[in-house]
Structure formats: structure tokens, C-alpha cells
Design a protein around this motif. Structure first.
Motif, PDB file in Angstrom:
ATOM      1  N   PRO A  75      -3.659 -18.604 -12.953  1.00  0.00           N
ATOM      2  CA  PRO A  75      -3.359 -17.212 -13.307  1.00  0.00           C
ATOM      3  C   PRO A  75      -3.824 -16.218 -12.238  1.00  0.00           C
ATOM      4  CG  PRO A  75      -5.325 -17.910 -14.454  1.00  0.00           C
ATOM      5  CD  PRO A  75      -4.857 -19.105 -13.661  1.00  0.00           C
ATOM      6  N   SER A  76      -3.516 -16.522 -10.983  1.00  0.00           N
ATOM      7  CA  SER A  76      -3.966 -15.692  -9.863  1.00  0.00           C
ATOM      8  C   SER A  76      -3.105 -15.968  -8.647  1.00  0.00           C
ATOM      9  CB  SER A  76      -5.430 -16.000  -9.532  1.00  0.00           C
ATOM     10  OG  SER A  76      -5.775 -15.518  -8.243  1.00  0.00           O
ATOM     11  N   GLY A  77      -2.491 -14.912  -8.105  1.00  0.00           N
ATOM     12  CA  GLY A  77      -1.679 -15.079  -6.910  1.00  0.00           C
ATOM     13  C   GLY A  77      -2.493 -15.478  -5.699  1.00  0.00           C
ATOM     14  N   TYR A 134       3.488  -1.895 -13.243  1.00  0.00           N
ATOM     15  CA  TYR A 134       3.070  -3.209 -12.746  1.00  0.00           C
ATOM     16  C   TYR A 134       2.666  -3.122 -11.272  1.00  0.00           C
ATOM     17  CZ  TYR A 134       2.645  -8.227 -12.414  1.00  0.00           C
ATOM     18  OH  TYR A 134       2.124  -9.479 -12.245  1.00  0.00           O
ATOM     19  N   HIS A 135       1.490  -3.683 -10.980  1.00  0.00           N
ATOM     20  CA  HIS A 135       0.999  -3.761  -9.605  1.00  0.00           C
ATOM     21  C   HIS A 135       1.278  -5.147  -9.048  1.00  0.00           C
ATOM     22  CE1 HIS A 135      -1.602  -3.863  -6.108  1.00  0.00           C
ATOM     23  NE2 HIS A 135      -2.304  -4.857  -6.647  1.00  0.00           N
ATOM     24  N   ASP A 136       2.016  -5.219  -7.946  1.00  0.00           N
ATOM     25  CA  ASP A 136       2.309  -6.495  -7.291  1.00  0.00           C
ATOM     26  C   ASP A 136       1.160  -6.857  -6.354  1.00  0.00           C
ATOM     27  OD1 ASP A 136       5.183  -7.094  -8.118  1.00  0.00           O
ATOM     28  OD2 ASP A 136       5.360  -5.045  -7.367  1.00  0.00           O
ATOM     29  N   SER A 137       0.415  -7.876  -6.726  1.00  0.00           N
ATOM     30  CA  SER A 137      -0.715  -8.311  -5.905  1.00  0.00           C
ATOM     31  C   SER A 137      -0.211  -8.940  -4.601  1.00  0.00           C
ATOM     32  CB  SER A 137      -1.564  -9.317  -6.669  1.00  0.00           C
ATOM     33  OG  SER A 137      -2.043  -8.733  -7.865  1.00  0.00           O
ATOM     34  N   CYS A 138      -0.930  -8.699  -3.523  1.00  0.00           N
ATOM     35  CA  CYS A 138      -0.460  -9.084  -2.187  1.00  0.00           C
ATOM     36  C   CYS A 138      -0.137 -10.573  -2.058  1.00  0.00           C
ATOM     37  CB  CYS A 138      -1.494  -8.698  -1.140  1.00  0.00           C
ATOM     38  SG  CYS A 138      -1.689  -6.923  -0.915  1.00  0.00           S
ATOM     39  N   SER A 139      -1.074 -11.431  -2.432  1.00  0.00           N
ATOM     40  CA  SER A 139      -0.859 -12.869  -2.246  1.00  0.00           C
ATOM     41  C   SER A 139       0.247 -13.390  -3.141  1.00  0.00           C
ATOM     42  CB  SER A 139      -2.158 -13.635  -2.520  1.00  0.00           C
ATOM     43  OG  SER A 139      -3.131 -13.333  -1.554  1.00  0.00           O
ATOM     44  N   GLY A 140       0.262 -12.958  -4.394  1.00  0.00           N
ATOM     45  CA  GLY A 140       1.310 -13.396  -5.294  1.00  0.00           C
ATOM     46  C   GLY A 140       2.687 -13.009  -4.793  1.00  0.00           C
ATOM     47  N   LEU A 141       2.802 -11.776  -4.322  1.00  0.00           N
ATOM     48  CA  LEU A 141       4.089 -11.273  -3.827  1.00  0.00           C
ATOM     49  C   LEU A 141       4.481 -11.912  -2.510  1.00  0.00           C
ATOM     50  CD1 LEU A 141       6.421  -9.150  -3.992  1.00  0.00           C
ATOM     51  CD2 LEU A 141       4.911  -7.609  -2.716  1.00  0.00           C
ATOM     52  N   GLU A 169       4.216  -2.345  -4.452  1.00  0.00           N
ATOM     53  CA  GLU A 169       3.932  -3.536  -3.649  1.00  0.00           C
ATOM     54  C   GLU A 169       2.800  -3.329  -2.650  1.00  0.00           C
ATOM     55  OE1 GLU A 169       7.523  -4.771  -1.763  1.00  0.00           O
ATOM     56  OE2 GLU A 169       8.494  -5.381  -3.637  1.00  0.00           O
ATOM     57  N   ALA A 170       2.259  -2.113  -2.582  1.00  0.00           N
ATOM     58  CA  ALA A 170       1.188  -1.830  -1.623  1.00  0.00           C
ATOM     59  C   ALA A 170      -0.134  -2.406  -2.101  1.00  0.00           C
ATOM     60  CB  ALA A 170       1.047  -0.322  -1.413  1.00  0.00           C
ATOM     61  N   CYS A 171      -0.977  -2.788  -1.166  1.00  0.00           N
ATOM     62  CA  CYS A 171      -2.285  -3.377  -1.449  1.00  0.00           C
ATOM     63  C   CYS A 171      -3.156  -2.401  -2.239  1.00  0.00           C
ATOM     64  CB  CYS A 171      -2.956  -3.734  -0.124  1.00  0.00           C
ATOM     65  SG  CYS A 171      -4.604  -4.468  -0.292  1.00  0.00           S
ATOM     66  N   CYS A 172      -4.023  -2.961  -3.084  1.00  0.00           N
ATOM     67  CA  CYS A 172      -4.959  -2.124  -3.843  1.00  0.00           C
ATOM     68  C   CYS A 172      -6.257  -1.895  -3.073  1.00  0.00           C
ATOM     69  CB  CYS A 172      -5.269  -2.769  -5.190  1.00  0.00           C
ATOM     70  SG  CYS A 172      -6.368  -4.210  -5.081  1.00  0.00           S
ATOM     71  N   GLY A 173      -6.432  -2.610  -1.941  1.00  0.00           N
ATOM     72  CA  GLY A 173      -7.646  -2.436  -1.150  1.00  0.00           C
ATOM     73  C   GLY A 173      -8.716  -3.475  -1.382  1.00  0.00           C
TER      74      GLY A 173
END
Length: 241
Positions: A75-77, A134-141, A169-173
Motif C-alpha cells: 500500500p505504498s508507491g 487526490y494527490h499523486d505520489s511521485c514514486s507511484g506515479l 502530480e507535483a511532489c509534496c516535498g
């Protein structure tokens, strides 16, 4: 069929309730779910810090603990990206280990990808009512191609209205150790993400990676936002939010 659930160390330590939500979803889809008790970390923090010996040891450990299952669900990109892409770099110089890894690799899935493309689960116990962004996490995307899957699942929930934020799709930092090494840059990035969440008018921001979840929730709360919920998609789908 048996599914090995790799809960991830962040879920285990910080939000174990997410692991139980994942378990409910997989069992609802008809799978026998096993959670190896000795599982720890996927090795990503060590790998990203250049500690190849430590990360290889964890890759070998993962292989021993999960290669017997029909499927492995994560459950983690970011952890999924580590297992599906970077283990090849760590194990590629050993023909025996690499052969075992390649035998497992096609059976490893990020949660939403598994629910859509393998389990094909189309019925949920969600109680959520309201507007979600919805926030698209970097690795998952970027590593796993997880984009349409969570949205397809959320679209099946009658109480949910999806409101896409700017730059979803931008990173959350967070970026794992990036947020520790470059705190000021990380804060500026998450501030922009939080502003976009608020501008979307959503009641909750939903995502599929706990690192992003903790980073976004922490910044929202520290800047005075106690209203916006920050939820893992498993919690929403399983009826735990």
C-alpha cells in the motif's frame, strides 16, 4: 489464492490502522491474506543514502519472506517502486538471487493497481460522503504508473465527489531523506501543495503513500488547518474514514 501483505515500516509504526483497512479490502476480494511477522523495511532509505550493503540485505530478506505467495501487495508507491525497480540493481550481480527476484517481480503490485487489474473489486463498504482531492505520489506515479487506478476506485463510491487540485502530480516535498537533508526546500514545496489542496475546496486529500500523507497532514496542522482530512485511499475504500 494467497496474498502476502507488505505493510511497510511507516504503516506499521505510524498508522497501523491503514494496514487493517488494506487487509479488509483484500479479504473482501476473496484472497487469503498473510502478513509475515518478521517483515521490516523495503530498504529504500538505505538505498537512497548509498548504503548498498544494508539495502541489499533487506532486499534478500524481502525475497525470502514473500516469494512463496501468489501475489504481494504493497500500500505504498515508494516501497512498491523500490521492490519493482531498484531490487534489480541490488540483486542483478547474483544469478541465483536475481532469478528468484524475477520470478517474484511479476506478482508484486501496488494496492490500487492490484484492486483494479487483478482483484477487479467493484463493491466497497465506504461510508465517506464529501469532496475529495487526490494527490499523486511521485514514486507511484512515475515508477509504477499509478494514476487512473485510484480514481477509478473512487469513482465507484456514490458519496464521493472528486475535485482535482492544481498540480496534483507535483511532489509534496517529502522525498524520504530529502525532507531531512533539505528541510527549507521541502517546506516550501509542501506549502505549495497545501495551498492547492485548500483551493480545491475538498473536505479531504486522499493518497496512496504514507510518507506523503504524514508530510502533508503535518504541514496542514502546523499552519492551522484542522478541518481538512488526510486519508490513505485504503481507509476510504474500506469504510474506515
Amino acid at each position: 489464492m494467497r496474498v502476502g501483505l507488505f505493510a511497510t515500516c511507516l504503516v506499521d509504526l505510524m498508522r497501523p490502522e491503514i494496514g487493517f483497512s488494506v487487509l479488509k479490502l483484500l479479504e473482501k476480494a476473496g484472497f487469503e491474506v498473510m502478513v509475515p511477522e518478521a517483515q521490516t523495511c523495503c530498504g529504500q532509505p538505505a538505498y537512497n543514502s548509498g548504503e548498498r550493503t544494508a539495502s541489499r540485505g533487506l532486499a534478500e530478506k524481502f525475497l525470502r519472506e514473500f516469494e512463496m505467495f501468489d501475489y504481494v501487495v504493497i500500500p505504498s508507491g515508494s516501497c512498491g517502486g523500490m521492490v519493482l525497480h531498484h531490487y534489480a540493481d541490488l540483486l542483478g550481480d547474483d544469478p541465483e538471487l536475481n532469478g528468484r527476484y524475477e520470478g517474484l517481480r511479476s506478482r508484486v503490485f501496488e494496492l490500487t493497481d492490484f484492486l483494479v487489474n487483478v482483484a477487479k473489486l467493484g463493491e466497497f463498504d465506504s461510508k465517506f460522503t464529501g469532496r475529495i482531492t487526490y494527490h499523486d505520489s511521485c514514486s507511484g506515479l512515475r515508477e509504477l504508473g499509478v494514476k487512473s487506478q485510484p480514481r477509478a476506485l473512487l469513482a465507484q463510491l456514490p458519496g464521493v465527489q472528486l475535485s482535482e487540485m492544481k498540480d496534483c502530480e507535483a511532489c509534496c516535498g517529502f522525498g524520504g531523506t530529502f525532507s531531512v537533508k533539505y528541510g527549507n526546500i521541502s517546506t516550501a514545496i509542501v506549502d505549495e501543495k497545501c495551498a492547492n489542496i485548500k483551493a480545491s475546496g475538498a473536505d479531504a486529500v486522499v493518497l496512496g503513500d504514507l510518507g506523503c500523507m504524514l508530510n502533508i497532514e503535518g504541514r496542514l496542522r502546523r499552519t492551522g488547518d484542522t478541518r481538512t482530512q488526510v486519508l490513505h485511499i485504503a481507509q476510504v475504500l474500506a469504510g474506515d474514514a
